[in-house]
Design an enzyme around this catalytic site. Structure first.
Site, PDB file in Angstrom:
ATOM      1  CE1 TYR A 140      35.093  43.134   3.353  1.00 55.18           C
ATOM      2  CE2 TYR A 140      36.104  42.819   1.169  1.00 55.18           C
ATOM      3  CZ  TYR A 140      35.196  43.427   1.831  1.00 55.18           C
ATOM      4  OH  TYR A 140      34.454  44.580   1.528  1.00 55.18           O
ATOM      5  CG  ASP A 191      36.216  41.962 -10.664  1.00 54.23           C
ATOM      6  OD1 ASP A 191      36.592  42.935 -10.213  1.00 54.23           O
ATOM      7  OD2 ASP A 191      35.101  41.438 -10.341  1.00 54.23           O
TER       8      ASP A 191
END
Ligand code: ITT
Length: 194
Positions: free
Chosen positions: A153, A70
């Site tokens: 990103y 994660d």
């Protein structure tokens, strides 16, 4: 060959993990290899909790050693957002060009341009044998979208030692310093020690 299931449907993560684990003799499987798509609700409140939720849920089904990652981007000027909501930020299916532009806009007038990529990797071998390893890479939000490599990103994440964004360097160079490779190095040290 030792097999590891990576509890992800994100093909970019699978590629990065393969590059990190294959040289060590691991055959990497992922949710993309399963016949049926598997959706796991990430309802934890930290990267570590969400990684464990994903890895444990998949381990119950596939019954082999599972790792789950994660990860996300934490932006100082946004009080740590999007953080654990990085994939969901502005909607799962929203183009990263739009998400990245929004972050640039929010950070533009802030003095603090600092940001971190964080990755928690959970390793679940059985119901009682579970570990979580975390890796962080420190950088800054750049003043523009730059670079074609990586994903998510990466095009706005300026990494000072490289003098450019993580999307503007090769995958192997990103892998030398990334949050994922740092967490993975801890996982590998553990696995090699077992
Ligand atoms: P899985 O849950 O199936 O693993 P996901 O993409 O939904 O896939 P996460 O919930 O961990 O994964 O969300 C992580 C998000 O954080 C990811 O979608 C990217 O937007 C961002 N992210 C994580 N690691 C990144 C990296 O190395 N470079 C750029 N963006 C990254």
């Amino acid at each position: 060959m030792k097999q590891l299931m990576i509890a992800t449907s994100n093909a970019h993560k699978v590629n990065e993990f393969e590059a990190l684990l294959k040289p060590l003799g691991y055959e990497v499987k992922s949710l993309l290899d399963l016949a049926e798509p598997l959706e796991i609700e990430e309802n934890g409140s930290t990267f570590e909790e969400n990684a464990l939720i994903k890895a444990s849920a998949v381990h119950k089904i596939v019954k082999m050693p599972v790792i789950a990652d994660d990860s996300g981007l934490c932006v100082n000027a946004m009080d740590g957002a999007p953080g654990i909501y990085s994939a969901r930020f502005m909607g799962y299916d929203t183009d990263y060009d739009i998400k990245n532009r929004e972050i640039l806009a929010q950070v533009q007038n802030s003095e603090d341009k600092g940001a971190q990529f964080v990755c928690a990797i959970a390793y679940v071998e059985s119901e009682t044998l579970q570990h979580v390893f975390t890796g962080v890479v420190e950088g800054k939000i750049h003043d523009q979208i730059l670079g074609e490599h990586g994903f998510g990103y990466d095009p706005i994440f300026y990494y000072p030692p490289f003098h450019t964004t993580l999307a503007n360097v090769s995958e192997s160079l990103k892998n030398e310093v990334s949050h994922r490779s740092r967490a993975c190095a801890k996982l590998i040290a553990y696995l090699e020690d077992q």
